[in-house]
Structures are given as C-alpha cells and as structure tokens.
Design an enzyme around this catalytic site. Structure first.
Site, PDB file in Angstrom:
ATOM      1  CG  ASP A 249     -44.163   4.798 -13.606  1.00  0.00           C
ATOM      2  OD1 ASP A 249     -43.763   5.791 -14.231  1.00  0.00           O
ATOM      3  OD2 ASP A 249     -43.475   3.903 -13.064  1.00  0.00           O
TER       4      ASP A 249
ATOM      5  CE1 TYR B 275     -36.612  -0.547 -13.788  1.00  0.00           C
ATOM      6  CE2 TYR B 275     -37.566   0.005 -11.698  1.00  0.00           C
ATOM      7  CZ  TYR B 275     -36.712  -0.268 -12.330  1.00  0.00           C
ATOM      8  OH  TYR B 275     -35.312  -0.429 -11.787  1.00  0.00           O
TER       9      TYR B 275
HETATM   10  C1  PLP Z   1     -40.887   3.429 -15.407  1.00  0.00           C
HETATM   11  C2  PLP Z   1     -40.255   3.454 -14.229  1.00  0.00           C
HETATM   12  N1  PLP Z   1     -40.907   3.465 -13.216  1.00  0.00           N
HETATM   13  C3  PLP Z   1     -40.331   3.354 -11.792  1.00  0.00           C
HETATM   14  C4  PLP Z   1     -38.862   3.249 -11.847  1.00  0.00           C
HETATM   15  C5  PLP Z   1     -38.120   3.049 -10.487  1.00  0.00           C
HETATM   16  O1  PLP Z   1     -37.565   4.306 -10.187  1.00  0.00           O
HETATM   17  P1  PLP Z   1     -36.167   4.374  -9.338  1.00  0.00           P
HETATM   18  O2  PLP Z   1     -35.125   3.836 -10.102  1.00  0.00           O
HETATM   19  O3  PLP Z   1     -35.905   5.821  -9.129  1.00  0.00           O
HETATM   20  O4  PLP Z   1     -36.418   3.829  -8.005  1.00  0.00           O
HETATM   21  C6  PLP Z   1     -38.114   2.916 -13.164  1.00  0.00           C
HETATM   22  C7  PLP Z   1     -36.913   3.020 -13.090  1.00  0.00           C
HETATM   23  O5  PLP Z   1     -35.811   2.564 -13.955  1.00  0.00           O
HETATM   24  C8  PLP Z   1     -39.006   3.147 -14.028  1.00  0.00           C
HETATM   25  O6  PLP Z   1     -38.265   3.080 -15.239  1.00  0.00           O
END
Ligand code: PLP
Length: 403
Positions: A192, A119
C-alpha cells in the site's frame, strides 16, 4: 507522424502508452493520455456514458459497457501503472474497494501476513469481511524481519500485505526484505503506497507483486474525490484483477477519474511542497518542550530512518507526534488549530489534523492500539502546501491555547 494521423477507430487511449523512457513529471502529465485522435482534445474527455454503440453484433471499438471499461478510467489506469513502473492498472471506487477486490483473488484457507498498524479500515476489512470468509490473518510488527519470517505458513501463506510508511505511526517496513520472504514462500507481496506515493517510493522496482493506493489521498490531492487503484506487472494477476473488477463492479465514475488525472498532473510538484513543509514542522515539533515524541521518517531520530532513506527518495507529508498531557489536552490542541482543519483523511493541498485513537483508528480495539503504540494523545498531521509560516504559527498558537 502526428497523433492526429492515428486511426480514430482504434481503442483509445492506448493501454500501452506507458512512455517508460520519460521522467516522472512528464509521465504524470502525459502517460495514458496522448491527444485524442478524433478531435485533438489535449485533455482526456470525461466519457460520461454507460454504454457504447457496436458496429455489429460481437464487434466493438474497445468499449462495451462502463463497468467493464471507460476511456477516462483507462487513461487514469495507464498513468498510474506508468508512475509505479508497472504494466497494468485497475481503478476502483475507493482504496478499500481496491484492497477488497485484490483480497477476493484469495481462497478460504489462504493465509495473509499483514503489518500490525495498517490503516484502521484495512484492519477492519481483513478482520470483519475476509476472516469470516475463511481467509486467515496474522498481524505482525513488519519492522522486525524475523517476526515476519516466523509467521510464514509454508504452502498456505499467499500474501504479505505491506503498508509503509504506516498509518498513523509512520513505521517504515523494508520492502525488499518483505519481497524476499514472499518470493521464498511463493506468495504475493503487495504494498500500500498511499502515504509515500510513487514519487517518493517505487515498490515494483523493489520486487513487489502489486501496489495498492487510496487515490483519495495524494493522487487526487485536493480532497474532492474518493478512489483506489491496483497496479501490477504480473499478467496473470492483472487478468484476475480485471475479472474481479468487472465481476464485483466497484469501479469509479468518469468524473472521479478525470479529477484524479488532473490531480496526478501536479503530483511531483505537490509532493515536493508537502515534504518541505513536513520536514520543517517535524523539526519544529522535535524542539518543542511540550512534545514527547515526533514520528517522521526523515528525522534521524526515527527508528527506521535508515530503511526509509534506503527505499524512499523523500519522506512525504505525514507527521505524527505525542503531546505531553492527557487526552483532553490533545483534544483541546486539535480544536485550537485554525489553519489545520480537524478532519480525517490526508494527502490534500490543505493541512489536516486528527487524533487517530478517537478518529481514523477508532475501529482498532483499544488493547490492540495500545499494544502497537497508538497512544491516546497521538496527533497526526497531514501537512498541506500552505505557507510554512502560517502552519508553524498555527501549531505554536495551539500549544498556548490548549494549556
Ligand atoms: C494507507 C491507506 N490505505 C487505504 C485506505 C483506504 O482508502 P479509501 O478511504 O479510499 O477507501 C486509506 C484511507 O485512509 C489509507 O490511509
């Protein structure tokens, strides 16, 4: 014995209410959430309090201050741990806060190997927050196990950061193979699991040290809350995460935890509906003459379909595809949709559409985007749970309208 016979002065909810012998849907609704013994409340109350009265100096009923602990948050933390097959859970004010808190367990000089198409916000955090603090990062194509093995720096590599399926290319990384490499290097393997959710993918069972979530997405499920989580079964790591959670303080409020608990209760049902719609749309797009390429782990044509089929029990609700034509055509296409809303984020009941190169992944430098395969015309769909006919018609009409 009824739950109402439980000692109402014992800390509630019990952190060990993981009910691991229950099936997924039952845990999604009940884990960490036995009825509250003092009143019998069936739903976890929103404990909208910052502090807790203490019977005497140095004595408390399990809670002293809501940054450190809050019963609504504790219920969510236990439920998420249960769903991931972990023992301990810690929740945060966003997925990014969960990632950052975990990264704070590293020290200058430590080395991290990460997927190259994580991400965009994770990529930005690694490069602009933690690299300047002396943590070293190597970004590799994690679908190539040899490339990952070659990136290990013995004694220095402390973390393999795995995102699978990746955002936005939906590459699937072999979690068990990454865990083997991490174990041999005495490093952590953190996954993740935002895209797959524990309903479709169980990284802990494949050997992961910890699992991270942006609960903003499928866990919350209704695009009305931002949150994050880390779960693990490693007691030492859990204690370190709890220490950092309290010390850094990026914790969620009780209303946000309540919304996430409510979302979790239908996670299994929503994921089934997301997947059914996503599968049908991926097939529809694959047959469309104006589409160059469809990326969906459930398609036989997906380069890592075999890996996905091995480690996932379903393929999720995210579909990416490359439209024929230039960026302007892609912009016209996304703007023409009426049921799909043009917006960042994903995982809600409503369908969203976006252009990663110009939106979610704009923080990734253009040359890096090109190298990892994020084309300017790449379109990402977060397929919601509306009626399939409306979603399919919406895309069909957008092809017409954007020519
Ligand atoms: C795969 C993934 N991990 C982490 C995040 C980060 O999360 P947040 O937007 O809740 O901070 C995102 C956000 O789009 C994501 O798609």
């Amino acid at each position: 014995m009824s739950v109402l016979d439980d000692d109402p002065t014992a800390p509630w909810p019990p952190r060990d209410h993981l009910i691991p012998d229950r099936a997924f849907g039952t845990r999604a609704i009940h884990a960490g959430q036995p009825p509250e013994p003092r009143t019998g409340a069936v739903m976890v109350p929103i404990y909208q309090t910052s502090t807790y009265v203490q019977p005497a100096v140095g004595e408390h009923l399990g809670y002293e201050y809501s940054r450190t602990g809050n019963p609504t948050r504790a219920a969510l933390e236990t439920c998420l741990a249960s769903l991931e097959g972990a023992t301990y859970g810690a929740c945060f004010s966003s997925g990014s806060a969960a990632t950052a808190t975990l990264l704070h367990s590293l020290r200058p000089g430590d080395h991290v190997i990460s997927s190259d198409d994580v991400y965009g916000g994770t990529y930005r955090q690694f490069n602009t927050v933690f690299a300047p603090m002396g943590i070293e990062f190597t970004f590799v194509n994690m679908t190539n196990v040899d490339e990952v093995r070659a990136a290990v720096r013995p004694g220095t590599t402390k973390l393999l950061w795995v995102e699978t399926p990746t955002n936005p290319l939906l590459k699937c990384v072999d979690i068990a193979a990454m865990c083997d490499i991490a174990r041999a290097a005495s490093a952590m393997c953190v996954v993740d699991n935002t895209f797959a959710t524990p309903y479709f993918q169980q990284p802990m069972a494949l050997g992961a040290t910890a699992v991270v979530h942006s609960t903003t997405k499928y866990v919350g499920g209704h695009s009305d809350v931002v949150g994050g989580a880390v779960v693990t079964s490693d007691e030492a790591l859990a204690n370190e995460i709890f220490r950092l959670q309290n010390g850094i303080g990026a914790t969620p409020g009780p209303q946000d935890c309540f919304l996430q608990l409510r979302g979790l209760k239908t996670l299994h049902l929503r994921m089934q509906a997301h997947e059914a719609n996503a599968t049908a749309l991926a097939e529809f797009l694959s047959e469309h003459a104006e589409v160059d390429k469809v990326l969906y782990p459930g398609l036989d044509s997906h380069p890592q379909h075999a890996v996905a089929a091995k480690q996932m029990s379903g393929f999720g609700g995210m579909v990416s595809f490359e439209l024929k034509g230039d960026l302007a055509r892609a912009e016209r296409f996304v703007a023409s949709c009426k049921v799909f809303s043009l917006a960042e984020s994903l995982g809600g009941v409503e369908s969203l559409i976006e252009l990663p190169a110009a939106m979610t992944h704009a923080s990734v430098p253009p040359d890096v985007r090109k190298a990892i395969g994020i084309a300017d015309g790449l379109v990402r769909l977060s397929v919601g749970v509306e009626d399939l006919t409306d979603l399919r018609d919406d895309l069909a009409e957008a092809f017409e309208a954007s020519r």
